[in-house]
Scaffold this active site. Structure first.
Site, PDB file in Angstrom:
ATOM      1  N   LYS A  14     -18.205 -33.107  53.348  1.00 30.17           N
ATOM      2  CA  LYS A  14     -19.528 -33.233  52.720  1.00 30.17           C
ATOM      3  C   LYS A  14     -20.608 -32.371  53.373  1.00 30.17           C
ATOM      4  O   LYS A  14     -21.770 -32.759  53.456  1.00 30.17           O
ATOM      5  CB  LYS A  14     -19.971 -34.707  52.723  1.00 30.17           C
ATOM      6  CG  LYS A  14     -19.053 -35.606  51.932  1.00 30.17           C
ATOM      7  CD  LYS A  14     -19.458 -37.051  51.996  1.00 30.17           C
ATOM      8  CE  LYS A  14     -19.054 -37.714  53.301  1.00 30.17           C
ATOM      9  NZ  LYS A  14     -19.134 -39.171  53.264  1.00 30.17           N
ATOM     10  N   ASP A  18     -16.460 -45.823  54.857  1.00 30.05           N
ATOM     11  CA  ASP A  18     -17.254 -46.534  53.839  1.00 30.05           C
ATOM     12  C   ASP A  18     -16.385 -47.224  52.774  1.00 30.05           C
ATOM     13  O   ASP A  18     -16.739 -48.287  52.264  1.00 30.05           O
ATOM     14  CB  ASP A  18     -18.296 -45.622  53.176  1.00 30.05           C
ATOM     15  CG  ASP A  18     -17.733 -44.306  52.672  1.00 30.05           C
ATOM     16  OD1 ASP A  18     -16.549 -44.024  52.913  1.00 30.05           O
ATOM     17  OD2 ASP A  18     -18.485 -43.536  52.037  1.00 30.05           O
TER      18      ASP A  18
HETATM   19  C1  GLC Z   1     -15.633 -37.868  52.101  1.00 27.62           C
HETATM   20  C2  GLC Z   1     -15.150 -38.405  53.440  1.00 27.62           C
HETATM   21  C3  GLC Z   1     -14.585 -39.798  53.305  1.00 27.62           C
HETATM   22  C4  GLC Z   1     -15.609 -40.694  52.618  1.00 27.62           C
HETATM   23  C5  GLC Z   1     -16.038 -40.089  51.293  1.00 27.62           C
HETATM   24  C6  GLC Z   1     -17.088 -40.922  50.576  1.00 27.62           C
HETATM   25  O1  GLC Z   1     -14.548 -37.706  51.261  1.00 27.62           O
HETATM   26  O2  GLC Z   1     -14.168 -37.526  53.972  1.00 27.62           O
HETATM   27  O3  GLC Z   1     -14.242 -40.333  54.548  1.00 27.62           O
HETATM   28  O4  GLC Z   1     -15.072 -41.969  52.430  1.00 27.62           O
HETATM   29  O5  GLC Z   1     -16.549 -38.780  51.505  1.00 27.62           O
HETATM   30  O6  GLC Z   1     -18.243 -41.059  51.337  1.00 27.62           O
END
Ligand code: GLC
Length: 440
Positions: free
Chosen positions: A154, A190
């Protein structure tokens, strides 16, 4: 070429038909199996070292939620038997410089924010207490209270964090700000938080999904199937597994996806995420608009350019929500961008593009959900609640509806056993539940 021909061919190249969905599911299962066995796979399948909640856990917890552009500190109360409640919560915007600075700067920022929260709400900073930390990136854990960052996603790029124990980094920063009495008692992704939060009130919840800035899912696994785990201290027969499905790479791609991937800061990674999540879908639509402009299909008179960063998923959402006959909302957006005299055909084409891009995102998401469900329960004989959090799911017009209709198409009558439910603030609340489960 005419606009209608272009849209037709776009529709074809973005289509995810029933056959493609079945292929995705087969490949997904293959990568799940490999990931659980610890061999090379696009699905990391990370053990979270925690089981679902029983709903009886109690207590008051401080929780941190880091994963997007915002960072949140919360105090959560678990009273047993009812929904976990947020008592206090404060949001902090992470400055760009901190996201891309050093790890020490990032964790110092977090520690300072916690201190501010505790002082603002008169929470005793001298008291010894445990803290739940939602860290929404891929982490390799060997217990509930530590974890090594495998790689950033991200757009985060703070240096000196990859390969390090996140909990140590945070606790070092806490000490720097006189918060040495606080120890991280639970670290969770999360998705894991979202599943834990919903399972507190719904025992049928066994999948957690995020459709936000990024996308990911976790589910409840039988420990015996987690071949790579070996013998470790863990008390339950079930464990939540974070799939990190954003990195799944057997997805049918178009030239636009390749373009987006090539200029990203993680080329070749997070291929599924780049088709689904809020951080990327707007950019896919922008690349299509730019192509249409170059081909002189739209805005040839206005000399309009869509520069990178000028068109985001929230604009896409606005465009798709325009149900007026003359598409006046879209017109308003275009006027703001300096296109004074757009035609209805141009505006309609923009809406079509957004519908095609978001429609594909929803179908791939449904394929992902279906893969996990059929991995756990091939015939869908049991009821499954899928807890979902994230702005894409909450706010994007038609996204939820499209996922549901694709799931009905894939599973026909057995889709009655699938319940999609919003787990609002799941990622923030959930880690308090995780901390409580770990302590019980
Ligand atoms: C990205 C992260 C992952 C997280 C997701 C949603 O894919 O790598 O760990 O759960 O974003 O926030």
């Amino acid at each position: 070429m005419q606009i209608s021909e272009f849209i037709k061919s776009l529709e074809d190249s973005f289509a995810v038909d029933a056959n493609s969905i079945h292929e995705i599911i087969a490949d997904f299962h293959c990568d799940m199996e490999r990931g659980l066995a610890g061999v090379e796979s696009s699905l990391k399948m990370l053990p979270a070292y925690v089981d679902r909640a029983s709903g009886k856990e109690r207590g008051r917890y401080i929780a941190l939620d880091l994963g997007g552009t915002n960072f949140r500190v919360l105090q959560v109360e678990l009273a047993g038997g009812s929904k976990p409640q947020i008592i206090k919560s404060e949001k902090f915007v992470i400055p760009k410089a901190v996201m891309h600075g050093t790890g020490v700067q990032l964790f110092n920022f977090i520690a300072q924010s916690i201190k501010k929260f505790m002082l603002d709400y008169k929470v005793d900073i001298m008291k010894k207490r445990g803290l739940g930390f939602t860290f929404s990136f891929p982490i390799k854990q060997t217990d509930i209270a530590s974890g090594i960052l495998i790689n950033w996603t991200k757009g985060f790029s703070a240096t000196g964090v990859m390969g390090k124990n996140i909990v140590k980094l945070l606790e070092n920063s806490l000490k720097r700000y006189d918060l040495g009495n606080i120890k991280v008692s639970a670290l969770a992704n999360d998705t894991v938080g979202t599943l834990a939060a919903k399972s507190y009130e719904d025992r049928e919840c066994d999948v957690g999904v995020i459709f936000g800035t990024g996308t990911n899912a976790c589910y409840v696994e039988n420990v015996g199937r987690v071949k790579k785990m070996g013998k470790l201290k863990y008390k339950s027969d079930y464990m939540i597994i974070n799939t990190e499905w954003g990195n799944f790479n057997k997805v049918p791609t178009t030239d636009y996806d390749m373009k987006l991937d090539k200029v990203s800061n993680n080329t070749g990674k997070q291929r599924m995420e780049k088709m689904i999540s809020g951080m990327y879908v707007g950019e896919i639509a922008r690349l299509i608009f730019s192509d249409m402009i170059t081909k002189k299909l739209i805005f040839s008179k206005a000399k309009m350019k869509f520069a990178k960063g000028n068109f985001l998923t929230r604009h896409m959402s606005l465009i798709e929500s325009d149900n007026t006959t003359r598409l006046t909302k879209i017109n308003g957006y275009l006027e703001g961008m300096g296109v004074i005299a757009s035609s209805i055909a141009e505006r309609r084409a923009m809406k079509d593009v957004c519908r095609i891009v978001s429609g594909r995102a929803a179908r791939i998401s449904a394929a992902g959900i279906s893969s996990i469900l059929t991995w756990m329960d091939p015939e869908l004989n049991y009821k499954h609640t899928i807890a979902i959090d994230g702005t894409m799911y909450e706010k994007y017009p038609g996204f939820r509806r499209n996922i549901i209709s694709a799931l009905r198409e894939i599973h026909s009558r057995s889709s009655k056993n699938i319940k999609l439910t919003r787990a609002k603030d799941g990622s923030g609340i959930g880690v308090a539940v995780v901390a409580a489960v770990a302590a019980s």
